[in-house]
Design an enzyme around this catalytic site. Structure first.
Site: not given
Length: 196
Positions: A90, A103
């Site tokens: 990401s 995350y």
């Protein structure tokens, strides 16, 4: 579209299910020559708000699954003389925000695990790269609400969210022979979000 497609459920956090799935695919298709690790989840919590359970689940789905997937296919790729692995990280695996402690940690882990594997297996014909999407119009971002989607889009120089097909094209490129001189690379597809 005329493609023959088959779905098989896989709990990406289960070593047993990875082994079963890889064996099933080998029996039907041969190989494997390509692996795309694309699972992801988040809790949206800062460090002191996160629970040990939420932390562990995010790490398991986002990072441990990548390890398990590579561990399941690499022995066969070594036997067959190579392959290509693409791990979805990401933009949040390269930069941080105020939220999403687990995350960020998990996707940062995917980034460096991919670099490690890219270097470790380069001489054996296995290329390992990571793709780093920005905000993409998927169920995961839709669940964060319209305000978050608008804020994410407005921070990217392109002033929009990405389309899943744009990420798929980047993954297809990294998996293809067109990327034959790339390993350990981080391909960012974020509308310019991390450029500013």
């Amino acid at each position: 579209m005329g493609y023959e497609v088959e779905y098989r459920h896989l709990d990406v956090t289960s070593e047993r299910e990875w082994a079963e799935t890889v064996e099933y695919c080998r029996a039907k298709l041969g190989g494997p020559s390509i692996l795309v690790n694309n699972a992801g989840m988040y809790t949206g919590r800062r460090v002191h708000d996160e629970t040990p359970e939420g932390w562990q689940r995010t790490i398991d789905v986002n990072l441990t699954s990548v390890f398990l997937g590579m561990r399941a296919v690499i022995p066969y790729m070594l036997e067959d003389g190579g392959g290509a692995i693409v791990n979805t990280s990401s933009m949040w695996g390269l930069i941080a925000s105020e939220l999403n402690a687990a995350y960020h940690a998990s996707k940062g882990g995917v980034t460096l695990l991919s670099k490690h594997a890219g270097a470790a297996y380069a001489q054996e014909g296995i290329r390992v790269n990571s793709v780093h999407p920005g905000g993409v119009q998927t169920t995961m971002i839709e669940e964060t609400g319209q305000a978050n989607q608008d804020a994410t889009a407005s921070r990217a120089p392109m002033r929009r969210l990405g389309d899943p097909q744009e990420i798929a094209a980047a993954i297809a490129f990294l998996a293809s022979d067109d990327a034959s001189y790339m390993t350990g690379a981080t391909l960012v597809v974020d509308g310019g979000f991390t450029a500013i």
